[in-house]
Scaffold this motif. Structure first.
Motif, PDB file in Angstrom:
ATOM      1  N   ASN A 237       0.867  -1.169   0.000  1.00 50.09           N
ATOM      2  CA  ASN A 237       0.000   0.000   0.000  1.00 50.09           C
ATOM      3  C   ASN A 237       0.908   1.223   0.000  1.00 50.09           C
ATOM      4  O   ASN A 237       1.447   1.598   1.042  1.00 50.09           O
ATOM      5  N   PRO A 238       1.125   1.859  -1.164  1.00 52.63           N
ATOM      6  CA  PRO A 238       2.065   2.995  -1.230  1.00 52.63           C
ATOM      7  C   PRO A 238       1.735   4.136  -0.282  1.00 52.63           C
ATOM      8  O   PRO A 238       2.639   4.843   0.173  1.00 52.63           O
ATOM      9  N   ALA A 239       0.456   4.304   0.049  1.00 53.66           N
ATOM     10  CA  ALA A 239       0.080   5.393   0.938  1.00 53.66           C
ATOM     11  C   ALA A 239       0.647   5.210   2.341  1.00 53.66           C
ATOM     12  O   ALA A 239       0.872   6.192   3.062  1.00 53.66           O
ATOM     13  N   LEU A 240       0.913   3.952   2.727  1.00 52.14           N
ATOM     14  CA  LEU A 240       1.505   3.684   4.033  1.00 52.14           C
ATOM     15  C   LEU A 240       2.997   3.393   3.938  1.00 52.14           C
ATOM     16  O   LEU A 240       3.767   3.778   4.822  1.00 52.14           O
ATOM     17  N   GLY A 241       3.416   2.708   2.893  1.00 50.20           N
ATOM     18  CA  GLY A 241       4.829   2.369   2.766  1.00 50.20           C
ATOM     19  C   GLY A 241       5.706   3.555   2.417  1.00 50.20           C
ATOM     20  O   GLY A 241       6.838   3.672   2.905  1.00 50.20           O
ATOM     21  N   THR A 242       5.186   4.476   1.605  1.00 52.40           N
ATOM     22  CA  THR A 242       6.004   5.617   1.177  1.00 52.40           C
ATOM     23  C   THR A 242       6.465   6.492   2.344  1.00 52.40           C
ATOM     24  O   THR A 242       7.643   6.868   2.394  1.00 52.40           O
ATOM     25  N   PRO A 243       5.593   6.854   3.298  1.00 60.17           N
ATOM     26  CA  PRO A 243       6.085   7.679   4.406  1.00 60.17           C
ATOM     27  C   PRO A 243       7.244   7.039   5.171  1.00 60.17           C
ATOM     28  O   PRO A 243       8.116   7.747   5.682  1.00 60.17           O
ATOM     29  N   ASP A 275       7.095  -7.809  12.051  1.00 56.20           N
ATOM     30  CA  ASP A 275       6.533  -6.798  12.932  1.00 56.20           C
ATOM     31  C   ASP A 275       6.967  -5.417  12.442  1.00 56.20           C
ATOM     32  O   ASP A 275       8.170  -5.143  12.347  1.00 56.20           O
ATOM     33  N   PRO A 276       6.036  -4.530  12.116  1.00 57.39           N
ATOM     34  CA  PRO A 276       6.420  -3.194  11.655  1.00 57.39           C
ATOM     35  C   PRO A 276       7.289  -2.446  12.659  1.00 57.39           C
ATOM     36  O   PRO A 276       8.149  -1.649  12.273  1.00 57.39           O
ATOM     37  N   GLY A 277       7.094  -2.711  13.955  1.00 60.05           N
ATOM     38  CA  GLY A 277       7.928  -2.073  14.959  1.00 60.05           C
ATOM     39  C   GLY A 277       9.376  -2.500  14.844  1.00 60.05           C
ATOM     40  O   GLY A 277      10.297  -1.700  15.053  1.00 60.05           O
ATOM     41  N   TYR A 278       9.596  -3.753  14.495  1.00 52.89           N
ATOM     42  CA  TYR A 278      10.965  -4.235  14.279  1.00 52.89           C
ATOM     43  C   TYR A 278      11.589  -3.534  13.085  1.00 52.89           C
ATOM     44  O   TYR A 278      12.762  -3.144  13.117  1.00 52.89           O
ATOM     45  N   LEU A 279      10.811  -3.371  12.009  1.00 53.70           N
ATOM     46  CA  LEU A 279      11.343  -2.680  10.832  1.00 53.70           C
ATOM     47  C   LEU A 279      11.699  -1.238  11.186  1.00 53.70           C
ATOM     48  O   LEU A 279      12.704  -0.706  10.700  1.00 53.70           O
ATOM     49  N   ALA A 280      10.884  -0.600  12.037  1.00 56.58           N
ATOM     50  CA  ALA A 280      11.184   0.769  12.461  1.00 56.58           C
ATOM     51  C   ALA A 280      12.501   0.821  13.217  1.00 56.58           C
ATOM     52  O   ALA A 280      13.318   1.733  13.019  1.00 56.58           O
ATOM     53  N   GLU A 281      12.738  -0.165  14.085  1.00 54.07           N
ATOM     54  CA  GLU A 281      14.000  -0.211  14.830  1.00 54.07           C
ATOM     55  C   GLU A 281      15.169  -0.517  13.905  1.00 54.07           C
ATOM     56  O   GLU A 281      16.232   0.115  14.001  1.00 54.07           O
ATOM     57  N   ARG A 282      14.992  -1.490  13.030  1.00 53.92           N
ATOM     58  CA  ARG A 282      16.091  -1.886  12.143  1.00 53.92           C
ATOM     59  C   ARG A 282      16.554  -0.726  11.278  1.00 53.92           C
ATOM     60  O   ARG A 282      17.754  -0.556  11.055  1.00 53.92           O
ATOM     61  N   HIS A 283      15.606   0.067  10.796  1.00 54.11           N
ATOM     62  CA  HIS A 283      15.940   1.130   9.845  1.00 54.11           C
ATOM     63  C   HIS A 283      15.967   2.515  10.483  1.00 54.11           C
ATOM     64  O   HIS A 283      16.056   3.520   9.776  1.00 54.11           O
ATOM     65  N   SER A 288       7.588   7.948  12.505  1.00 53.00           N
ATOM     66  CA  SER A 288       6.648   7.095  11.778  1.00 53.00           C
ATOM     67  C   SER A 288       5.737   6.299  12.695  1.00 53.00           C
ATOM     68  O   SER A 288       5.125   5.324  12.274  1.00 53.00           O
ATOM     69  N   ASP A 289       5.599   6.698  13.964  1.00 50.54           N
ATOM     70  CA  ASP A 289       4.827   5.906  14.920  1.00 50.54           C
ATOM     71  C   ASP A 289       3.386   5.700  14.468  1.00 50.54           C
ATOM     72  O   ASP A 289       2.836   4.596  14.576  1.00 50.54           O
ATOM     73  N   GLU A 290       2.766   6.761  13.970  1.00 57.13           N
ATOM     74  CA  GLU A 290       1.361   6.647  13.560  1.00 57.13           C
ATOM     75  C   GLU A 290       1.214   5.677  12.395  1.00 57.13           C
ATOM     76  O   GLU A 290       0.306   4.828  12.383  1.00 57.13           O
ATOM     77  N   VAL A 291       2.101   5.793  11.412  1.00 56.51           N
ATOM     78  CA  VAL A 291       2.038   4.890  10.261  1.00 56.51           C
ATOM     79  C   VAL A 291       2.330   3.462  10.693  1.00 56.51           C
ATOM     80  O   VAL A 291       1.658   2.513  10.260  1.00 56.51           O
ATOM     81  N   ILE A 292       3.341   3.279  11.539  1.00 55.80           N
ATOM     82  CA  ILE A 292       3.685   1.942  12.029  1.00 55.80           C
ATOM     83  C   ILE A 292       2.488   1.304  12.722  1.00 55.80           C
ATOM     84  O   ILE A 292       2.184   0.118  12.519  1.00 55.80           O
ATOM     85  N   ASP A 293       1.782   2.058  13.531  1.00 57.94           N
ATOM     86  CA  ASP A 293       0.604   1.530  14.222  1.00 57.94           C
ATOM     87  C   ASP A 293      -0.477   1.117  13.229  1.00 57.94           C
ATOM     88  O   ASP A 293      -1.141   0.083  13.413  1.00 57.94           O
ATOM     89  N   ARG A 294      -0.654   1.904  12.171  1.00 60.00           N
ATOM     90  CA  ARG A 294      -1.662   1.561  11.167  1.00 60.00           C
ATOM     91  C   ARG A 294      -1.268   0.300  10.408  1.00 60.00           C
ATOM     92  O   ARG A 294      -2.104  -0.577  10.154  1.00 60.00           O
TER      93      ARG A 294
END
Length: 313
Positions: A237-243, A275-283, A288-294
């Protein structure tokens, strides 16, 4: 729903001689991103040229099949968003990837292999891929006999993309823990029904697009190897992945999203995803907390639909 079988998988035989180091030559080298398990190198050309070199080399290597070419920047534009040139290619060779999944089917979550090419904020073109050490640590497949050949092939393709067969590759971050960032759910249904429910749930969501489907077990059989039922769907979903990529482009190596459905040695049917939270930590994502939660909520809902067979919103 018709099932789309792609007879492709992870990764290529050692077709080329490899000459890649682990460190840069001197202090004049580019400032490359540092991410756990991500190998990166600077290219001597732009994204389009580098990506073209890479895909041409993949097309010219008979054991390899390209699963998907994803232009993240073009997808961003389709959602009305801006993103610097960012592309990823998914490709594989069942003869090399299957032995990893014979050790642990969960490795199929990080297969087929991927190479990311992007233009960073400084205008340099960066080539990146997940190392075999990353796969070995995260999925416990260090004993797989094909890991060395996969490592050599990845380094070679990175060199082709970068325009230098002796390109120096920097490997970032520290060790990765076993099962780190992997979320699982158990299904009461068989793999076929669970996978069908998952894909149906994805396709019924107008914001999501299926980009590829792989039957890892069928791919294994195509090269005379055995593997318990194991299927993967790639979607986005580019609307979520792009941010997320606007924050840190390296997260493009983990996008589009993937979900794996497999039957383990005990006969349990498992749905696994990152887990999107793991991707946030890795990168090292900052804002991006709001997007990660979505994204987390969307993936949980898809997994629930898969294991329950309920595809209603």
């Amino acid at each position: 729903m018709p099932f789309r079988l792609l007879l492709v998988l992870p990764l290529l035989a050692g077709l080329f001689a490899v000459a890649a180091g682990c460190d840069t030559d001197d202090g004049e080298d580019a400032d490359l991103p540092d991410r756990p398990g991500l190998a990166v190198a600077e290219s001597d050309a732009g994204v389009a040229t580098s990506f073209g070199r890479l895909t041409d080399a993949l097309d010219a290597a008979p054991p390899v099949s390209i699963v998907a070419r994803v232009d993240h920047a073009a997808n961003a534009a389709s959602a009305g968003l801006d993103l610097r040139p960012t592309r990823v290619v998914l490709f594989g060779n069942p003869a090399l990837g299957t032995p990893l999944m014979q050790v642990n089917q969960q490795a199929g979550l990080d297969l087929p292999q991927k190479v990311l090419v992007f233009e960073d904020a400084e205008g340099q073109t960066v080539v990146g891929y997940n190392t075999t050490d990353y796969l070995a640590q995260r999925h416990g497949v260090g004993g797989a006999e094909t890991l060395g050949r996969i490592a050599g092939a990845l380094a070679t393709f990175a060199g082709v993309a970068a325009g230098d067969s002796t390109v120096n590759v920097e490997v970032g971050g520290g060790p990765v823990s076993r099962d780190e960032g992997v979320v699982t759910a158990t299904s009461a249904n068989d793999v076929g029904a669970t996978y069908a429910g998952l894909v149906s749930a994805i396709e019924s969501n107008p914001n999501l697009t299926v980009m590829a489907e792989l039957d890892h077990a069928a791919n294994a059989a195509s090269v005379g190897l055995e593997l318990r039922p194991t299927r993967l769907v790639v979607f986005g979903n580019p609307a979520l992945g792009t941010p997320l990529m606007q924050d840190e482009q390296t997260v493009g190596i983990d996008l589009p999203q993937k979900m794996l459905v497999y039957e383990d040695a005990a006969g349990r049917v498992v749905v696994a995803y990152n887990d999107p939270g793991y991707l946030a930590e890795r990168h090292d994502l900052d804002d991006s907390d709001e997007v990660i939660d979505r994204v987390r909520g969307a993936l949980r809902a898809l997994a629930a639909a898969a294991v329950s067979g309920d595809t209603n919103d």
